[in-house]
Enzyme design. Structure first.
Site, PDB file in Angstrom:
ATOM      1  N   GLY A   1      83.688  39.601  40.800  1.00 17.04           N
ATOM      2  CA  GLY A   1      83.077  38.298  40.609  1.00 17.04           C
ATOM      3  C   GLY A   1      84.145  37.294  40.228  1.00 17.04           C
TER       4      GLY A   1
ATOM      5  N   HIS B   1      78.051  37.606  33.423  1.00 16.98           N
ATOM      6  CA  HIS B   1      79.440  37.269  33.077  1.00 16.98           C
ATOM      7  C   HIS B   1      79.882  35.991  33.803  1.00 16.98           C
ATOM      8  CE1 HIS B   1      83.759  38.739  32.307  1.00 16.98           C
ATOM      9  NE2 HIS B   1      83.922  37.758  33.190  1.00 16.98           N
TER      10      HIS B   1
HETATM   11 ZN    ZN Z   1      85.578  36.709  33.939  1.00 16.79          ZN
END
Ligand code: ZN
Length: 184
Positions: free
Chosen positions: A46, A130
């Site tokens: 990510g 996150h």
């Molecule tokens: Zn991060």
């Protein structure tokens, strides 16, 4: 597409609130493509716009076969709890257990400008939470207890000099250190 330098802990942009994207432009689509390439080169799952020095509310995730470009993502449902060992492409070689929701549903706008929803559990769920944290200036170390955060910051003290200008340059096809799947 291009691999972009990744801003590491200490770069002020990581602590900024992002701004809502109000139209998907070709420039933003190119940014999303560059972020995907950067995430892959750094062996992450990510990446959020502030990590490449941008302030648009945009992140990309790729967990197993599931890849999403998310403009203006927001968590609309969450349930349960899960503890996961996380790392961050902006804090290389530092890891810590974070308590997150076990399941989330995120609503976002896709590349075509359409609203969609994605449900995430385990790594995908952790990753979505996150990345959305990043879009509000929050990092995984902020979730750690005082002692664990202090330990993480000591680990970072030994790493940070590797990144002059608080930038991490990852060469395409030459993934850097930190090939564990917890790089978010
Ligand atoms: Zn991060």
């Amino acid at each position: 597409m291009a691999v972009l330098p990744i801003h590491v802990l200490g770069s002020p942009v990581l602590r900024e609130e992002t701004r809502l994207v109000d139209g998907i432009t070709p420039e933003l689509l190119r940014l999303a493509d560059d972020m995907i390439e950067t995430m892959r080169a750094a062996q992450g799952v990510g990446l959020a716009a502030p990590q490449v020095g941008r302030t648009e509310r945009l992140c990309v995730v790729e967990v197993e076969d599931e890849r999403h470009v998310l403009f203006n993502p927001e968590i609309i449902e969450r349930e349960g709890e899960i503890k996961w060992e996380e790392g961050c492409l902006s804090i290389p070689e530092v890891f810590g257990d974070v308590l997150r929701s076990a399941r989330v549903v995120v609503r976002a706008t896709n590349r075509e400008g359409r609203r969609f929803e994605v449900e995430g559990r385990e790594l995908l769920g952790v990753c979505l939470q996150h990345e959305i944290d990043h879009l509000h200036g929050k990092l995984f170390i902020d979730h750690l207890s005082f002692l664990k955060k202090r330990r993480a910051m000591q680990a970072w003290d030994a790493e940070k000099d590797k990144y002059p200008g608080l930038l991490r340059v990852v060469a395409p096809g030459h993934p850097g250190e930190g090939s564990s799947p917890e790089n978010l």
